[in-house]
Design an enzyme around this catalytic site. Structure first.
Site, PDB file in Angstrom:
ATOM      1  N   MET A   1       5.320   0.591   3.371  1.00 31.62           N
ATOM      2  CA  MET A   1       4.429   0.058   2.334  1.00 31.62           C
ATOM      3  C   MET A   1       3.595  -1.119   2.830  1.00 31.62           C
ATOM      4  O   MET A   1       2.881  -1.756   2.057  1.00 31.62           O
ATOM      5  CB  MET A   1       5.241  -0.332   1.102  1.00 31.62           C
ATOM      6  CG  MET A   1       6.011   0.837   0.519  1.00 31.62           C
ATOM      7  SD  MET A   1       6.913   0.435  -0.999  1.00 31.62           S
ATOM      8  CE  MET A   1       5.559   0.452  -2.183  1.00 31.62           C
TER       9      MET A   1
ATOM     10  N   LYS B   1       0.837  -1.197   0.000  1.00 38.72           N
ATOM     11  CA  LYS B   1       0.000   0.000   0.000  1.00 38.72           C
ATOM     12  C   LYS B   1       0.869   1.244   0.000  1.00 38.72           C
ATOM     13  O   LYS B   1       2.047   1.223   0.367  1.00 38.72           O
ATOM     14  CB  LYS B   1      -0.953   0.014   1.206  1.00 38.72           C
ATOM     15  CG  LYS B   1      -0.300   0.050   2.597  1.00 38.72           C
ATOM     16  CD  LYS B   1       0.089   1.427   3.115  1.00 38.72           C
ATOM     17  CE  LYS B   1       0.650   1.370   4.528  1.00 38.72           C
ATOM     18  NZ  LYS B   1       1.472   2.545   4.885  1.00 38.72           N
TER      19      LYS B   1
ATOM     20  N   GLY C   1       4.517  -4.078   4.101  1.00 44.45           N
ATOM     21  CA  GLY C   1       4.970  -5.411   3.700  1.00 44.45           C
ATOM     22  C   GLY C   1       4.655  -6.502   4.706  1.00 44.45           C
ATOM     23  O   GLY C   1       4.143  -7.566   4.351  1.00 44.45           O
TER      24      GLY C   1
ATOM     25  N   ASP D   1      -2.164  -1.975  10.680  1.00 51.33           N
ATOM     26  CA  ASP D   1      -2.477  -1.897   9.245  1.00 51.33           C
ATOM     27  C   ASP D   1      -3.078  -3.193   8.694  1.00 51.33           C
ATOM     28  O   ASP D   1      -3.583  -3.209   7.570  1.00 51.33           O
ATOM     29  CB  ASP D   1      -1.200  -1.593   8.433  1.00 51.33           C
ATOM     30  CG  ASP D   1      -0.659  -0.199   8.686  1.00 51.33           C
ATOM     31  OD1 ASP D   1      -1.364   0.604   9.327  1.00 51.33           O
ATOM     32  OD2 ASP D   1       0.464   0.086   8.242  1.00 51.33           O
TER      33      ASP D   1
ATOM     34  N   SER E   1       2.447  -6.305   7.315  1.00 50.51           N
ATOM     35  CA  SER E   1       1.003  -6.346   7.585  1.00 50.51           C
ATOM     36  C   SER E   1       0.229  -7.062   6.486  1.00 50.51           C
ATOM     37  O   SER E   1      -0.711  -7.805   6.756  1.00 50.51           O
ATOM     38  CB  SER E   1       0.461  -4.925   7.753  1.00 50.51           C
ATOM     39  OG  SER E   1       1.067  -4.287   8.845  1.00 50.51           O
ATOM     40  N   THR E   2       0.619  -6.835   5.232  1.00 54.81           N
ATOM     41  CA  THR E   2      -0.092  -7.492   4.132  1.00 54.81           C
ATOM     42  C   THR E   2       0.190  -8.994   4.129  1.00 54.81           C
ATOM     43  O   THR E   2      -0.693  -9.806   3.839  1.00 54.81           O
ATOM     44  CB  THR E   2       0.239  -6.829   2.772  1.00 54.81           C
ATOM     45  OG1 THR E   2      -0.644  -7.355   1.777  1.00 54.81           O
ATOM     46  CG2 THR E   2       1.668  -7.048   2.315  1.00 54.81           C
TER      47      THR E   2
ATOM     48  N   PRO F   1       9.837  -3.964  -0.281  1.00 53.35           N
ATOM     49  CA  PRO F   1      10.982  -3.717   0.610  1.00 53.35           C
ATOM     50  C   PRO F   1      10.526  -3.561   2.059  1.00 53.35           C
ATOM     51  O   PRO F   1       9.407  -3.122   2.329  1.00 53.35           O
ATOM     52  CB  PRO F   1      11.568  -2.407   0.066  1.00 53.35           C
ATOM     53  CG  PRO F   1      10.454  -1.747  -0.655  1.00 53.35           C
ATOM     54  CD  PRO F   1       9.577  -2.837  -1.199  1.00 53.35           C
TER      55      PRO F   1
END
Length: 286
Positions: free
Chosen positions: A102, A12, A104, A139, A106-107, A97
């Site tokens: 962004m 994100k 990373g 997130d 959490s997703t 990264p």
């Protein structure tokens, strides 16, 4: 039971990120627009008979133990559902990264919740999974549904928004990361912090007007001490006619919004001469 399930877990950007206040519990309230972009990791979960959660990753620096957020996600899933863990391995193929702002980790965690819900036929709704995933990371609930959303509170208030028309998102990051806790501590020392006009921003999204949206956006974390790379990345993006360039999250990745594919590609080419991570993505997810 399917023995291996894989999902793409998307990154994100924060189209705007206003840190509005510090709460009595020590957390900070935010007012942000999260937008998923087409950069993704792949998370795979397979079952075994070990009775334990094991984690593996293609990037050596990523901790593959209980310090990885995906371990916490799996552990939370089994605790909350009461299902006995038969033994699972979680493998992460990283492209997003780390220490970039962004999402990373959490997703990836959201991907584990979605996979385990499918794998064990628990039939939990998105709303159930969002509630279950919040303690794992502020997130994480956003990534259960993804898309574009207005995020408030500490990240737990998630209102889905109408997607914007296709635009190009150039992202780049230097070698230096940013400590989120340290960045929040710096924000707490600042006086007269500017805040966004959320009504103008939400109206711009409703009207599919990315120019007005980005002209009214901000990132409070840009008021803190930042790596030198951030200024250089922004200068390159501005040379290539970005609508707006800003840091995402607490950094240290920077994104630029472009309406023209050629300009985005040209900016990315120049960024790749200087930085190990640079790419062109869109807000359109498969």
């Amino acid at each position: 039971m399917n023995n291996t399930i894989s999902v793409k877990t998307y990154a994100k950007i924060n189209l705007t990120l206003d840190v509005t206040e510090k709460r009595p519990d020590g957390y900070h309230n935010i007012d942000s627009i999260f937008e998923e972009i087409s950069l993704y990791d792949t998370v795979s979960v397979s079952t075994n008979n070990s009775g334990i959660i094991s984690v593996s990753c293609n990037i050596p620096e990523i901790p593959c133990n209980e310090n990885n957020i995906v371990f916490n996600a799996a552990n939370t899933f089994f605790e909350k559902t009461g299902i006995d863990n038969p033994g699972i391995n979680i493998h992460i193929e990283k492209n997003i990264p780390s220490q970039a702002g962004m999402g990373g980790g959490s997703t990836n965690a959201a991907g584990v919740f979605r996979i385990l819900n499918n794998m064990f036929n628990t039939g939990l709704s998105d709303k159930d999974l969002m509630k279950m995933s919040l303690p794992v990371g502020a997130d994480t609930p956003f990534f259960i549904k993804g898309g574009i959303a207005h995020i408030t509170g500490i990240g737990e208030v998630n209102k889905c928004l109408k997607p914007l028309s296709k635009h190009y998102v150039v992202c780049a990051k230097g070698e230096t990361g940013v400590s989120t806790p340290q960045a929040y501590r710096e924000i707490d020392t600042l006086a007269d912090i500017p805040h966004q006009n959320t009504e103008v921003i939400l109206n711009a999204i409703e009207n599919d007007d990315i120019i007005t949206l980005m002209n009214n956006s901000l990132n409070t974390f840009e008021l803190t001490s930042l790596p030198d790379d951030i200024k250089k990345i922004k200068e390159i993006m501005l040379r290539h006619n970005t609508v707006r360039t800003m840091m995402t999250g607490s950094g240290a990745a920077v994104f630029g919004i472009f309406t023209e594919k050629k300009s985005a590609e040209d900016a990315c080419l120049e960024l790749k001469d200087h930085f190990s991570f640079a790419g062109v993505y869109t807000n359109i997810i498969d």
